[in-house]
Design an enzyme around this catalytic site. Structure first.
Site, PDB file in Angstrom:
ATOM      1  N   HIS A   1       1.245  -0.006  -9.915  1.00 31.01           N
ATOM      2  CA  HIS A   1       0.270  -0.929  -9.030  1.00 31.01           C
ATOM      3  C   HIS A   1      -0.079  -2.140  -9.850  1.00 31.01           C
ATOM      4  O   HIS A   1      -1.213  -2.515 -10.084  1.00 31.01           O
ATOM      5  CB  HIS A   1      -0.976  -0.063  -8.761  1.00 31.01           C
ATOM      6  CG  HIS A   1      -1.588  -0.462  -7.463  1.00 31.01           C
ATOM      7  ND1 HIS A   1      -2.309   0.374  -6.647  1.00 31.01           N
ATOM      8  CD2 HIS A   1      -1.711  -1.931  -6.846  1.00 31.01           C
ATOM      9  CE1 HIS A   1      -2.889  -0.319  -5.487  1.00 31.01           C
ATOM     10  NE2 HIS A   1      -2.478  -1.702  -5.972  1.00 31.01           N
TER      11      HIS A   1
ATOM     12  N   ARG B   1       0.690  -1.127   0.158  1.00 26.62           N
ATOM     13  CA  ARG B   1      -0.100   0.038  -0.078  1.00 26.62           C
ATOM     14  C   ARG B   1       0.919   1.196  -0.090  1.00 26.62           C
ATOM     15  O   ARG B   1       1.842   1.407   0.775  1.00 26.62           O
ATOM     16  CB  ARG B   1      -0.808   0.153   1.182  1.00 26.62           C
ATOM     17  CG  ARG B   1      -2.172  -0.744   0.901  1.00 26.62           C
ATOM     18  CD  ARG B   1      -3.233  -0.025   0.062  1.00 26.62           C
ATOM     19  NE  ARG B   1      -4.291  -0.981  -0.144  1.00 26.62           N
ATOM     20  CZ  ARG B   1      -4.461  -1.609  -1.159  1.00 26.62           C
ATOM     21  NH1 ARG B   1      -3.701  -1.979  -1.827  1.00 26.62           N
ATOM     22  NH2 ARG B   1      -5.659  -2.189  -1.163  1.00 26.62           N
TER      23      ARG B   1
ATOM     24  N   GLY C   1       0.759  -5.339  -8.750  1.00 23.10           N
ATOM     25  CA  GLY C   1       0.627  -6.416  -7.770  1.00 23.10           C
ATOM     26  C   GLY C   1      -0.378  -7.510  -8.107  1.00 23.10           C
ATOM     27  O   GLY C   1      -0.161  -8.752  -8.216  1.00 23.10           O
TER      28      GLY C   1
ATOM     29  N   GLU D   1      -2.136   8.211  -6.293  1.00 24.63           N
ATOM     30  CA  GLU D   1      -2.460   7.036  -7.492  1.00 24.63           C
ATOM     31  C   GLU D   1      -3.729   7.647  -8.339  1.00 24.63           C
ATOM     32  O   GLU D   1      -4.699   7.903  -7.937  1.00 24.63           O
ATOM     33  CB  GLU D   1      -2.297   5.752  -7.257  1.00 24.63           C
ATOM     34  CG  GLU D   1      -1.383   5.157  -6.519  1.00 24.63           C
ATOM     35  CD  GLU D   1      -1.533   3.606  -6.397  1.00 24.63           C
ATOM     36  OE1 GLU D   1      -2.414   2.788  -6.814  1.00 24.63           O
ATOM     37  OE2 GLU D   1      -0.443   3.067  -5.734  1.00 24.63           O
TER      38      GLU D   1
END
Length: 528
Positions: free
Chosen positions: A281, A234, A283, A263
């Site tokens: 981002h 995060r 992931g 973001e």
């Protein structure tokens, strides 16, 4: 009339097919989430809203509809959903907490290799025709120490992969028990020890007030020179300005960053720093993970809209319609007892025992235990719910014991929760009276009766004359109004507990003054 669901973010087509096969009408409009005004105009026509991260479910959006019943987030993070506002409107918020765990773990490992071997920079240089072999001297991973901050579902998968790479793994997680650490093959350490020993540090913890900027300038100062830092969890866990300075000084040898405070991150203080690998981002961005979370969210939302079944809800317990009227007040009691104990627990949990006595012992104690675990884990894992709490407890090796017995005392229904830590056991008990309101009736073996309000002050002290007056004076001088005042003690002049409901938060300075009063052992604010 069939329920209608809007998919306002890009989601796998498999989700659309599941909704339709279950009898739910679905509109797939993947760009609508980016247009706030268009979404606001459309939301009133739907019973369900399926989203990823682009759609912002704000209080304003929720106020624009009286029809919406459920929001389903394909993924774990619900930072883009105003859960209190959804609760106030009676809208259930669901997520899919386990669908992208492997993918996120693999990305963290990939980022470690990319940083250690400078792969992105070496690729750019080579494709530019430079052949700078001596410039890109990498670091070997084998036998290095891998530090995990957070060892839950994703963290434990990362640990397994790191061990497979012949790395030594140390882990910091307040909920990780010694037994679970042994099972995983990791060494449980405190945060300072991890920072001092690790060659690679990877973050796998939720963003809470306790974890915000857990990696700041002070934490970086405790790290080994040349450490590699990975954050695929995060944005906000790492102080970005402090990391930039550490990369430039060489204190941090390299960093892999997949998440940012703001973001989409089109500008960031980290950009351009040496030995930095960034991804947008990614992931959870694999075909397999996208399929998994899409299937899960569609199944969960369909089951709720067509059958009334609730699973993976963040703001509603998983209880069947038949059980709800009788069970709901006890679910609330169990969660309050758990929250009470969880907020007072500051060391690693090893076990939780729940004792159900009287009529409540004949109820669905699985739901009650899940509610209690939710309360215990909530202070550090804010996205935990009644479905995920038992899983998270098992992952951390927390032994959960349930005991049922017939009525033995004065109360027709009685629940006692005992938390076991490395240092001690602490118990709290409660009941539900005929008004359906939960009450605390015992804390650490001391009898008392108290309702729990939103803001409470918990004080343990020696039972000496003058304490109540001093406490009331301090609160009064600070403008903190007392709503209720509850006392209990073991015997005159011995250990006592004071549980005070106040009308607002108690300032830190006032807490410090209360803690400094003669005979006070502990003073802590509690929020419910």
């Amino acid at each position: 009339m069939a329920p209608r669901v809007l998919i306002s973010d890009k989601l796998s087509e498999a989700a659309v097919e599941i909704f339709r096969s279950r009898g739910v009408e679905v509109d797939y409009r993947p760009d609508l989430g980016k247009d706030k005004d268009a979404l606001l105009a459309a939301i009133g026509d739907y019973d369900g809203l399926a989203i990823r991260s682009a759609t912002k479910v704000t209080a304003k959006l929720l106020e624009a509809t009286d029809r919406l019943k459920v929001v389903g987030r394909a993924g774990i993070g619900v930072d883009n959903v105003d859960i209190p506002a959804a609760s106030a409107k009676g809208v259930i918020v669901m997520n899919t907490p386990f669908g992208n765990s492997i993918t996120t773990a693999e990305h963290a490992i990939a980022m470690m290799f990319a940083v250690a071997r400078q792969i992105p920079a070496a690729d750019t240089s080579t494709q530019a025709g430079k052949w700078e072999k001596s410039r890109f001297m990498g670091a070997e991973i084998t036998s290095k120490t891998f530090g995990l901050i957070g060892c839950g579902n994703i963290g434990s998968i990362v640990a397994d992969r790191a061990i497979g790479l012949k790395m030594r793994v140390v882990a910091f997680d307040p909920f990780l028990s010694d037994e679970r650490a042994i099972d995983l093959g990791v060494e449980k350490v405190d945060l300072d020890t991890l920072l001092a020993r690790a060659d690679v540090i990877s973050l796998h913890t939720p963003l809470t007030e306790k974890t915000r900027n857990i990696i700041d300038a002070a934490a970086i100062a405790k790290m080994r020179k040349g450490v590699i830092l990975i954050n695929c969890a995060r944005g906000g866990l790492v102080d970005e300005a402090a990391l930039r300075a550490a990369l430039e000084s060489g204190k941090v040898g390299g960093a892999g960053v997949d998440v940012f405070v703001d973001e989409p991150a089109t500008e960031n203080v980290l950009f351009g720093a040496p030995n930095l690998v960034c991804t947008p981002h990614l992931g959870a961005s694999t075909t397999e993970a996208q399929e998994n979370v899409a299937l899960q969210v569609a199944e969960q939302m369909s089951d709720y809209l067509m059958k009334g079944a609730v699973s993976n809800a963040l703001n509603m317990p998983s209880i069947t319609a038949e059980e709800a009227p009788r069970l709901t007040p006890f679910v609330k009691l169990a969660e309050l007892l758990g929250s009470f104990a969880g907020q007072l627990t500051e060391t690693s949990l090893s076990g939780i025992r729940l004792e159900y006595e009287g009529d409540v012992a004949e109820m669905n104690i699985k739901a009650l235990t899940a509610a209690a675990l939710t309360g215990v884990l909530q202070p550090l894992l804010q996205t935990v719910n009644m479905v995920s709490a038992p899983v998270m407890a098992r992952e951390r090796g927390i032994l959960v014991e349930e005991v049922r017995r017939a009525q033995a005392g004065a109360y027709e229904n009685y629940i006692r929760l005992t938390v076991k830590t490395e240092r001690q056991e602490r118990s709290v008990a409660g009941t539900v009276f005929s008004d359906s309101k939960p009450r605390i009736i015992q804390v650490k073996g001391i009898n008392m009766e108290a309702e729990l309000g939103p803001h409470m002050l918990y004080v343990t002290n020696e039972d000496k004359p003058g304490f109540i007056g001093q406490l009331g004076t301090l609160l009064g001088e600070a403008g903190v109004n007392i709503a209720t005042f509850n006392l209990g003690r073991t015997a005159p002049g011995e250990d006592a507990i004071c549980l005070v409901e106040v009308d607002g938060e108690v300032p830190e300075a006032v807490l410090a003054k209360i803690s400094a009063l003669p005979h006070v052992k502990q003073a802590k604010p509690l929020e419910f």
